[in-house]
Design an enzyme around this catalytic site. Structure first.
Site, short mmCIF file in Angstrom:
data_model
loop_
_atom_site.label_atom_id
_atom_site.label_comp_id
_atom_site.label_asym_id
_atom_site.label_seq_id
_atom_site.Cartn_x
_atom_site.Cartn_y
_atom_site.Cartn_z
N LYS A 90 1.90 5.53 -11.75
CA LYS A 90 2.22 4.10 -11.89
C LYS A 90 2.37 3.73 -13.37
O LYS A 90 1.53 4.08 -14.20
CB LYS A 90 1.09 3.28 -11.26
CG LYS A 90 1.34 1.79 -11.12
CD LYS A 90 0.16 1.17 -10.34
CE LYS A 90 0.38 -0.29 -10.01
NZ LYS A 90 -0.74 -0.80 -9.16
N CYS B 224 3.71 -0.59 -6.51
CA CYS B 224 3.21 -1.97 -6.54
C CYS B 224 3.59 -2.78 -7.79
O CYS B 224 4.68 -3.31 -7.86
CB CYS B 224 1.70 -1.95 -6.34
SG CYS B 224 1.06 -3.48 -5.58
N GLU C 199 -0.27 2.71 -1.53
CA GLU C 199 -0.88 3.05 -2.82
C GLU C 199 -2.30 3.58 -2.61
O GLU C 199 -3.07 3.02 -1.83
CB GLU C 199 -0.93 1.76 -3.65
CG GLU C 199 -1.42 1.91 -5.07
CD GLU C 199 -1.32 0.60 -5.86
OE1 GLU C 199 -0.93 -0.44 -5.26
OE2 GLU C 199 -1.62 0.62 -7.07
#
Lengths: 580, 580
Positions: free
Chosen positions: B116, B152, B44
């Site tokens: 994300k 994540c 990330e």
């Protein structure tokens, strides 16, 4: 048209002081009821104080809020205030998590609770982190009028509860706030209040917190508008105040509890509207009083009042009675001292002159003259001997030697603080902190820095304004003329002046403001017309200083989650897990 | 079944170092491609570093990310890596604001970008504050397989992109992470990875960041599971590593681009699925290699590795080469010294013994013995003379006198730092910081505190583990036995021991953990069986210490919004608005 006397209690709460804040609500409600008010509204999170940061997550604190709220409702009835409708902000908590709530108290009971819908998550606010958003809209019919409640950010965002309340219809909108002061905040706040009143199609009563809380200052500036958004009553800034306003409100006889779907780009979430009839009888006709209307302060006076409020409340709410700091003879310590005396009185201010071998004669005499004008406590503590041992034992030169002087002074102030209980103030201004013209663990030592957010050019402006204001009132100007006019110097080496290391302050302050506050980059500032080399120099200094300031925090950024980040908690906080 | 060789590049990035991070991607991609990998995935926010906090808001930084990303795509093709599919995290920005993005690079181009969706806003994370959430799901068909990407937190929350990808169908799920280490994090992470792989009905390749970044340490621990969630390959912790895994994946031949509506309590938001066919041809059959599988470290070794990693990267990423701190002869400075030597080597560690009139003979000899065992730099600088001047000139007694000793030492270390360029470390442990058994601007002085998050009882445990581990390897145990066994003392007055002021550490640490980490209140801890008086005493100490620590920060919490809160920026940050 039905009449209603509403009272906006612009009070100064303290974070964590549930007992003290409850007493505040009882005292001010009694006053309002004695003055004939039917509705009394208090600011956002009155019972708990604001902002709470991670204290929102502590279950025992939320439980204490709930208990205090129910006790408060009963106490208000005991006090003979049971007929009034009292709106009180507090920390709520349910199965969705913590809530930013405002409850309506009447007849000894909690009759309705509104949970803030729009949770700001930017700037000084972390509410989306700390609270779950509310989707319930209680509308209370009181004396024949439909009252809706919203909280602060709810009026700063489009498409929220104000839109929904406008659609189902209310006769009066109560907006409870903890809206921090910024320079020229009025320019944003007033148009917002007026436009939301128009959107709701109802008068709005806007009550705001007043006072300092750690890094924030709340200015109050509570107000009432009519349904067309015109301000009809207004409270003074930076002081506790009960704004009482008589309203003649047209009752709409609303019954809808369904928010119609919203066409257009902003989708309205599904709100659950609940209508509660408390008392459908209008109040008997009475003679309305003229509406009070304070004028907002002009700029310099407003900034001065904000700084005095922030300093006074930081010291007092943290239980300190006196402050100590260096009197260098320069403009920063002079303005800090004038603020401290205005905030705390001369008896609570302990100035210390700490001459080194590089201190000029005028720096000593200007410091003494400042103390004389202010009538505050003053002592001289030379530091040459301490500095000399460090320099000799460690063989210090250059910057290491300069820093030792500043650090020896910081340690000296901390020793006086430990021995006598004074809180230490740091007198640095925003410009020198921004560019790193300051010594970590040296002149940066202190619990509170009164002018930390004031650029150097504004420090001079404020000094001149404060002196002129004193002269206007026939008082002695507090700040020695020489401290205003002489070239600024740190006096850490012979013949040093600030401009050996820094660009001229008038340019420097504008570049810093553009970079730091305005989010402008190098290219933006150069295209604004600033010299490229100067911009580069200033940006490097700011980046370096920010790095250094973060790199050397009090020493140990203790992380209170395993390998995670430190808890965020208010500094000023009277909540104790264990009752005293 | 189609084969695919994937490489997970578990690398150590640095916040703001776009050029350095780009080089990292090029170097590791070349290595992976030379090793025959078809897909290379990086963690990330690889290009920007993680976490960025308020740096997310700077437009010039976002523009620099975009520019670097496009240059990187072209450079990878230049490097002969254009046929590989490379997944790289970076800061994105569009009209909705900053994004936490992962882009897929292939053939010299940015072929797809995923933003994300689930933005964590708790604990160490402020992502809902810093980013706009994404609703687009690109699925790239590469060598005949449908690959989906998530980031994540997307696997830590229910009802998000993994659910959606499971419904429309993917053959392989790539999850790129910056997931910080916590003790026993595996207990949470592994079940999560395996359950999401099952939910997606596809193998998952999970790549995590490694290295220290300010307050955080990332452990790596990258892994690959099959579609039933069984771990089939795993990287070692706390080291950069290329985990290469050959997969035999069943191709589903998915074509749906509509996420069916989700019944049940969690509503699935509307995702926009976009299918991109890059290369429908399966790779020619090749002989798969055995899957590598590292074992996670046992507890004490894992904590030690985390502390060494955090300290090493803090020092090196901030451009320092050496550290200095007090060698008191006690356990805290001994463990800090052993960590520092493991992290930086003995030549970079400068211990200073600073005896006062209250220092015992054994504290001096244990400090010298520590330096001898570690082979690090060592000097003795007595502080009695400096302390004496303060005490005499200001008439200090009691706590004021004790604090002056600690502060004189802090100033001495800062002077050595200024004169010689060492970074100062603070050696306080979590317990003493939590209860305030520490002097602000004294022993708390330092840029980094290696054991700030280690409770005292764990400090002893780690010391014993480190010595035993050395013995096992036939090396000299670094920590003098006497520092482990003697009664801890601050030595700021005659015959002082920690237990004059504090409860026994084994009990104290459990109460602190329950109160601070566990969110337990007074009543909870008493009902856990702790003595009520002891709980009250500890809770009061923790509250008081937290207040003091916040009250005296570096001195001046400069607020970089007018009367607002300080900017949150990473300390370690190589981004410069003005190119060097």
């Amino acid at each position: 048209m039905p009449q209603l006397r509403i009272a906006l209690a612009q009070v100064n709460t303290c974070v964590g002081d549930i007992a003290g804040n409850s007493t505040l609500v009882r005292d001010w409600t009694r006053r309002a009821v004695q003055d004939g008010a039917h509705v009394v509204a208090f600011p956002e999170m009155t019972l708990s104080g604001y902002p709470l940061e991670d204290l929102t997550q502590r279950r025992s604190f939320a439980a204490a809020n709930r208990e205090a709220l129910e006790r408060l409702a009963a106490d208000l009835r005991e006090d003979g205030c049971g007929d009034a409708l009292v709106v009180v902000g507090h920390l709520g908590r349910d199965d969705q998590g913590p809530r930013n709530s405002a409850s309506l108290l009447h007849g000894g009971e909690v009759v309705a609770t509104y949970d803030k819908h729009h949770l700001p998550n930017y700037g000084v606010f972390d509410e989306a982190r700390n609270f779950a958003p509310g989707f319930d809209l209680p509308i209370v019919n009181f004396h024949g009028l439909d009252l809706g409640v919203v909280i602060c950010e709810d009026i700063w965002q489009n498409g929220g509860p104000v839109t929904a309340l406008g659609k189902v219809g209310v006769d009066l909108l109560l907006c409870v706030n903890a809206s921090p002061y910024e320079r020229a905040k009025d320019d944003q706040r007033v148009p917002l209040v007026t436009s939301r009143a128009r959107e709701a199609g109802a008068p709005m009563a806007y009550v705001n917190l007043v006072g300092g809380q750690d890094e924030l200052v709340f200015d109050g500036d509570s107000m009432v508008t009519d349904e067309q958004g015109r301000i009809v009553a207004r409270a003074p800034q930076f002081t506790e105040h009960l704004l009482v306003a008589d309203l003649d409100v047209e009752a709409g006889g609303h019954t809808s509890t369904t928010v119609p779907p919203e066409p257009g780009p902003i989708q309205l979430p599904a709100f659950d509207v609940r209508r509660i009839v408390l008392d459908p009888e209008p109040v008997p006709a009475y003679e309305a009083r003229p509406l009070p209307r304070a004028e907002p302060l002009p700029d310099a006076a407003e900034v001065w009042a904000a700084l005095v409020t922030g300093l006074r409340d930081y010291v007092h709410k943290n239980g300190a009675k006196s402050v100590t700091f260096g009197f260098s003879g320069g403009i920063d310590s002079a303005v800090s001292a004038a603020l401290a005396v205005d905030a705390l009185g001369p008896g609570a201010v302990h100035g210390v002159s700490m001459p080194s071998v590089y201190s000029s004669e005028h720096s000593r005499s200007d410091a003494a003259e400042l103390a004389r004008r202010l009538g505050c406590q003053f002592q001289v503590q030379p530091v040459a001997e301490m500095v000399d041992i460090y320099v000799r034992q460690l063989g210090l030169t250059g910057l290491a030697e300069e820093n030792v002087q500043a650090r020896v002074r910081g340690m000296l102030l901390m020793a006086l603080s430990n021995q006598h209980g004074h809180l230490v103030l740091a007198t640095g201004n925003k410009t020198e902190l921004a560019v790193g013209y300051s010594t970590i663990y040296g002149d940066a030592v202190g619990a509170f820095a009164p002018i930390k957010d004031v650029p150097k050019s504004l420090v001079w402006e404020l000094a001149k304004w404060r002196n002129a204001d004193a002269e206007k009132r026939g008082e002695v100007p507090p700040i020695p003329e020489n401290s205003i006019t002489k070239a600024p110097s740190a006096e850490l080496r012979p013949d040093q002046t600030d401009q050996d290391s820094l660009p001229e302050y008038d340019v420097l302050d504008v570049v810093i403001d553009g970079y730091v506050e305005g989010g402008k980059g190098y290219a933006d500032l150069v295209s604004d017309g600033f010299d490229a080399e100067l911009v580069e120099r200033v940006l490097r200094m700011v980046d370096r200083a920010e790095f250094k300031r973060r790199q050397y925090p009090p020493g140990t950024k203790i992380t209170f989650r395993a390998f995670g980040r430190d808890r965020r908690l208010p500094i000023t906080n009277r909540w104790r897990e264990v009752a005293p």
